[in-house]
Design a protein around this motif. Structure first.
Motif, short mmCIF file in Angstrom:
data_model
loop_
_atom_site.label_atom_id
_atom_site.label_comp_id
_atom_site.label_asym_id
_atom_site.label_seq_id
_atom_site.Cartn_x
_atom_site.Cartn_y
_atom_site.Cartn_z
N ARG A 18 0.85 -1.19 0.00
CA ARG A 18 0.00 0.00 0.00
C ARG A 18 0.88 1.23 0.00
NH1 ARG A 18 -3.92 0.04 4.56
NH2 ARG A 18 -3.84 -2.19 4.55
N SER A 19 0.35 2.31 -0.56
CA SER A 19 1.11 3.56 -0.59
C SER A 19 0.97 4.26 0.76
CB SER A 19 0.61 4.47 -1.71
OG SER A 19 -0.75 4.76 -1.51
N VAL A 20 2.00 5.01 1.12
CA VAL A 20 2.04 5.70 2.40
C VAL A 20 2.43 7.15 2.16
CG1 VAL A 20 3.17 5.84 4.65
CG2 VAL A 20 2.67 3.62 3.65
N LEU A 21 1.71 8.07 2.77
CA LEU A 21 2.06 9.48 2.76
C LEU A 21 2.36 9.90 4.19
CD1 LEU A 21 -0.76 10.89 0.46
CD2 LEU A 21 1.59 10.35 -0.18
N ASP A 22 3.53 10.46 4.41
CA ASP A 22 3.91 10.94 5.74
C ASP A 22 3.80 12.46 5.71
OD1 ASP A 22 4.78 11.00 8.30
OD2 ASP A 22 6.76 10.18 7.91
N ILE A 23 2.85 13.00 6.47
CA ILE A 23 2.52 14.42 6.39
C ILE A 23 2.61 15.04 7.77
CG2 ILE A 23 0.72 16.09 5.76
CD1 ILE A 23 -0.47 13.76 4.01
N SER A 24 3.29 16.18 7.86
CA SER A 24 3.37 16.90 9.13
C SER A 24 2.07 17.64 9.38
CB SER A 24 4.52 17.90 9.09
OG SER A 24 5.74 17.25 8.92
N VAL A 25 1.62 17.64 10.63
CA VAL A 25 0.41 18.36 11.00
C VAL A 25 0.71 19.23 12.21
CG1 VAL A 25 -1.16 16.62 10.10
CG2 VAL A 25 -0.43 16.49 12.47
N GLY A 26 -0.11 20.24 12.42
CA GLY A 26 0.05 21.11 13.57
C GLY A 26 -0.55 20.49 14.82
N SER A 27 -0.37 21.18 15.93
CA SER A 27 -0.86 20.68 17.21
C SER A 27 -2.38 20.78 17.33
CB SER A 27 -0.19 21.44 18.36
OG SER A 27 -0.50 22.82 18.25
N ASP A 28 -3.02 21.49 16.41
CA ASP A 28 -4.46 21.68 16.48
C ASP A 28 -5.24 20.68 15.62
OD1 ASP A 28 -3.50 22.73 14.13
OD2 ASP A 28 -4.77 24.51 14.16
N ILE A 29 -4.63 19.57 15.25
CA ILE A 29 -5.29 18.60 14.38
C ILE A 29 -6.54 18.00 15.02
CG2 ILE A 29 -3.82 16.67 15.11
CD1 ILE A 29 -5.24 17.21 11.57
N VAL A 30 -6.52 17.79 16.35
CA VAL A 30 -7.69 17.21 17.02
C VAL A 30 -8.87 18.18 16.95
CG1 VAL A 30 -8.58 16.37 19.22
CG2 VAL A 30 -6.26 15.77 18.52
N GLU A 31 -8.61 19.45 17.17
CA GLU A 31 -9.69 20.46 17.06
C GLU A 31 -10.22 20.54 15.63
OE1 GLU A 31 -11.49 22.26 19.19
OE2 GLU A 31 -10.47 21.03 20.69
N PHE A 32 -9.32 20.47 14.66
CA PHE A 32 -9.73 20.51 13.26
C PHE A 32 -10.65 19.33 12.93
CE2 PHE A 32 -8.86 19.40 8.77
CZ PHE A 32 -9.39 20.54 8.18
N LEU A 33 -10.30 18.15 13.39
CA LEU A 33 -11.13 16.97 13.14
C LEU A 33 -12.50 17.10 13.81
CD1 LEU A 33 -8.46 14.15 13.45
CD2 LEU A 33 -9.65 14.87 11.37
N LYS A 34 -12.53 17.67 15.01
CA LYS A 34 -13.81 17.89 15.68
C LYS A 34 -14.67 18.86 14.89
CE LYS A 34 -12.27 16.99 20.41
NZ LYS A 34 -11.99 17.59 21.71
N GLU A 35 -14.06 19.89 14.33
CA GLU A 35 -14.82 20.86 13.52
C GLU A 35 -15.35 20.23 12.24
OE1 GLU A 35 -12.64 24.46 12.88
OE2 GLU A 35 -12.23 24.70 15.03
N ARG A 39 -15.91 12.42 15.75
CA ARG A 39 -16.16 12.20 17.17
C ARG A 39 -15.08 11.29 17.73
NH1 ARG A 39 -19.03 7.93 19.41
NH2 ARG A 39 -19.70 7.36 17.32
N ARG A 40 -14.43 11.73 18.79
CA ARG A 40 -13.39 10.93 19.43
C ARG A 40 -14.07 9.91 20.34
NH1 ARG A 40 -8.84 13.52 23.32
NH2 ARG A 40 -8.20 11.60 24.32
N GLU A 41 -13.77 8.63 20.12
CA GLU A 41 -14.40 7.58 20.90
C GLU A 41 -13.54 7.17 22.09
OE1 GLU A 41 -15.90 4.26 18.78
OE2 GLU A 41 -16.67 5.52 17.17
N PHE A 42 -12.27 6.89 21.86
CA PHE A 42 -11.39 6.48 22.94
C PHE A 42 -9.94 6.63 22.50
CE2 PHE A 42 -12.50 2.70 20.54
CZ PHE A 42 -11.27 2.14 20.26
N ASP A 43 -9.04 6.61 23.45
CA ASP A 43 -7.61 6.58 23.17
C ASP A 43 -7.19 5.12 23.16
OD1 ASP A 43 -7.58 9.33 23.28
OD2 ASP A 43 -6.82 9.42 25.32
N PHE A 44 -6.20 4.79 22.35
CA PHE A 44 -5.67 3.44 22.42
C PHE A 44 -4.17 3.51 22.66
CE2 PHE A 44 -5.10 4.25 17.92
CZ PHE A 44 -3.89 3.64 17.63
N ILE A 45 -3.71 2.52 23.36
CA ILE A 45 -2.31 2.44 23.76
C ILE A 45 -1.81 1.08 23.35
CG2 ILE A 45 -0.74 2.41 25.74
CD1 ILE A 45 -2.87 4.26 27.12
#
Length: 123
Positions: A18-35, A39-45
């Motif tokens: 599969r192809s892979v793109l490695d892209i830098s994002v800012g620290s506000d990516i979570v807020e952007f996704l919410k906008e 919907r954030r369901e859970f964190d995984f570790i």
């Protein structure tokens, strides 16, 4: 990092490609996704180990989920199993790497069943 859909092609190919793109994002990516309405369901570790053999990266781990509002030490396993993932980043057309992966899979076969997984069929 964005991972594309598995390439359709030769069924005899020993690995999924599969192809892979490695892209830098800012620290506000979570807020952007919410906008965007996500919907954030859970964190995984993942708890486990990373091994290297040449260019191959092998991860042996177990997934846990952490529900919002719970203490970090109250992790719930996603399943009772561990997972093994082998990966390598290589330019397109270098199928010899797939042979290296198949050879390693044969060596650890008594312990682990390494198969291609069709992620579209998972629940």
């Amino acid at each position: 990092m964005f991972m594309g859909q598995p390439e359709l092609g030769d069924k005899n190919r020993p690995t999924m490609v599969r192809s892979v793109l490695d892209i830098s994002v800012g620290s506000d990516i979570v807020e952007f996704l919410k906008e965007l309405g996500c919907r954030r369901e859970f964190d995984f570790i993942t708890k486990g180990f990373i091994f290297r053999k040449g260019r191959l990266k092998i991860i042996v781990g177990k997934l846990y989920r952490s529900e919002a509002g719970k203490a970090p030490h109250e992790l719930e396993p996603v399943s009772g199993s561990h997972y093994v993932e082998m990966s390598v980043v290589t330019p397109t057309g270098q199928d010899i790497v797939g042979e290296d992966m198949r050879n390693l899979a044969e060596q650890i076969k008594p312990l682990v069943n390494l198969d291609k997984v069709d992620h579209r069929r998972l629940p």
